[in-house]
Design a protein around this motif. Sequence first.
Motif, PDB file in Angstrom:
ATOM      1  N   GLU A   1       0.835  -1.216   0.000  1.00  0.00           N
ATOM      2  CA  GLU A   1       0.000   0.000   0.000  1.00  0.00           C
ATOM      3  C   GLU A   1       0.864   1.259   0.000  1.00  0.00           C
ATOM      4  OE1 GLU A   1      -3.325   0.135  -0.513  1.00  0.00           O
ATOM      5  OE2 GLU A   1      -3.081  -2.027  -0.810  1.00  0.00           O
ATOM      6  N   PHE A   2       1.974   1.221   0.721  1.00  0.00           N
ATOM      7  CA  PHE A   2       2.889   2.355   0.753  1.00  0.00           C
ATOM      8  C   PHE A   2       3.434   2.650  -0.643  1.00  0.00           C
ATOM      9  CE2 PHE A   2       7.444   3.613   1.222  1.00  0.00           C
ATOM     10  CZ  PHE A   2       7.228   4.908   1.658  1.00  0.00           C
TER      11      PHE A   2
ATOM     12  N   PRO B   1      16.365  16.864   1.966  1.00  0.00           N
ATOM     13  CA  PRO B   1      15.538  16.633   3.162  1.00  0.00           C
ATOM     14  C   PRO B   1      14.036  16.580   2.861  1.00  0.00           C
ATOM     15  CG  PRO B   1      17.298  18.145   3.700  1.00  0.00           C
ATOM     16  CD  PRO B   1      17.366  17.920   2.208  1.00  0.00           C
ATOM     17  N   LEU B   2      13.592  17.325   1.863  1.00  0.00           N
ATOM     18  CA  LEU B   2      12.169  17.278   1.494  1.00  0.00           C
ATOM     19  C   LEU B   2      11.767  15.902   0.977  1.00  0.00           C
ATOM     20  CD1 LEU B   2      11.662  20.713  -0.288  1.00  0.00           C
ATOM     21  CD2 LEU B   2      10.820  20.019   1.963  1.00  0.00           C
TER      22      LEU B   2
ATOM     23  N   LEU C   1       8.575   9.961   4.692  1.00  0.00           N
ATOM     24  CA  LEU C   1       8.081   9.740   6.050  1.00  0.00           C
ATOM     25  C   LEU C   1       6.590  10.035   6.164  1.00  0.00           C
ATOM     26  CD1 LEU C   1      11.059  11.212   8.072  1.00  0.00           C
ATOM     27  CD2 LEU C   1      10.266   8.828   8.123  1.00  0.00           C
ATOM     28  N   TYR C   2       6.159  11.103   5.520  1.00  0.00           N
ATOM     29  CA  TYR C   2       4.730  11.437   5.553  1.00  0.00           C
ATOM     30  C   TYR C   2       3.900  10.294   4.962  1.00  0.00           C
ATOM     31  CZ  TYR C   2       0.261  13.522   4.416  1.00  0.00           C
ATOM     32  OH  TYR C   2      -1.087  13.745   4.311  1.00  0.00           O
ATOM     33  N   LEU C   3       4.299   9.815   3.788  1.00  0.00           N
ATOM     34  CA  LEU C   3       3.544   8.742   3.129  1.00  0.00           C
ATOM     35  C   LEU C   3       3.595   7.448   3.943  1.00  0.00           C
ATOM     36  CD1 LEU C   3       4.531   9.382  -0.585  1.00  0.00           C
ATOM     37  CD2 LEU C   3       2.331   9.876   0.501  1.00  0.00           C
ATOM     38  N   TRP C   4       4.748   7.150   4.546  1.00  0.00           N
ATOM     39  CA  TRP C   4       4.871   5.954   5.382  1.00  0.00           C
ATOM     40  C   TRP C   4       3.939   6.056   6.588  1.00  0.00           C
ATOM     41  CZ3 TRP C   4       6.550   1.173   5.077  1.00  0.00           C
ATOM     42  CH2 TRP C   4       6.764   0.443   6.251  1.00  0.00           C
ATOM     43  N   GLN C   5       4.002   7.180   7.289  1.00  0.00           N
ATOM     44  CA  GLN C   5       3.159   7.360   8.474  1.00  0.00           C
ATOM     45  C   GLN C   5       1.685   7.316   8.100  1.00  0.00           C
ATOM     46  OE1 GLN C   5       4.405  10.254  11.381  1.00  0.00           O
ATOM     47  NE2 GLN C   5       2.299  10.818  11.826  1.00  0.00           N
ATOM     48  N   GLU C   6       1.315   7.983   7.024  1.00  0.00           N
ATOM     49  CA  GLU C   6      -0.075   7.977   6.574  1.00  0.00           C
ATOM     50  C   GLU C   6      -0.553   6.551   6.304  1.00  0.00           C
ATOM     51  OE1 GLU C   6      -2.272  10.696   3.413  1.00  0.00           O
ATOM     52  OE2 GLU C   6      -1.006   9.192   2.419  1.00  0.00           O
TER      53      GLU C   6
ATOM     54  N   VAL D   1       6.432   3.665  12.620  1.00  0.00           N
ATOM     55  CA  VAL D   1       6.577   5.103  12.360  1.00  0.00           C
ATOM     56  C   VAL D   1       7.865   5.624  12.993  1.00  0.00           C
ATOM     57  CG1 VAL D   1       5.571   7.371  12.824  1.00  0.00           C
ATOM     58  CG2 VAL D   1       4.106   5.484  12.054  1.00  0.00           C
ATOM     59  N   ASN D   2       8.084   5.285  14.247  1.00  0.00           N
ATOM     60  CA  ASN D   2       9.280   5.778  14.947  1.00  0.00           C
ATOM     61  C   ASN D   2      10.570   5.269  14.317  1.00  0.00           C
ATOM     62  OD1 ASN D   2       7.659   7.165  16.756  1.00  0.00           O
ATOM     63  ND2 ASN D   2       7.629   5.499  18.232  1.00  0.00           N
TER      64      ASN D   2
END
Length: 128
Positions: free
Chosen positions: A16-17, A79-80, A86-91, A106-107
């Motif tokens: 899904e990621f 960095p962006l 990270l945003y997509l992974w956490q979402e 997430v961590n």
Amino acid sequence: MKDIETREDIERLVNEFYKKVIPDRLIGHFFTRVVHFSWEEHIPIMISFWESVLLGGQAYKGNPMVKHIELDALYPLDPLHFDRWLYLWQETVRQLFAGDKANEAVNRAHSIAQIIKTKIAAHKGKQS
């Protein structure tokens, strides 16, 4: 919502990621233009990686640091790019799972991203 408990859960998460990553306007090009991305080759490696990180699996045999340093040489990682990853992974984690392992996913992603950014910067410094 259930927590991440099995390799099958990790397979679902990783699949899904990457369904989000590939078409993403900020980081998708790494998989569509910078490197040859093979779903059949890359996804099982990522599943094994995350299984080792979260569940103690032993199937992963690789060095993500070297892969990211090589990728940075082809197209500089900013960095962006890490922030978007990270945003997509956490979402994705939060959409599919809840619990201690989901929080750990997430961590650990945040920690891994920070380590990779630091190592890439150090590698660039050695080349100067």
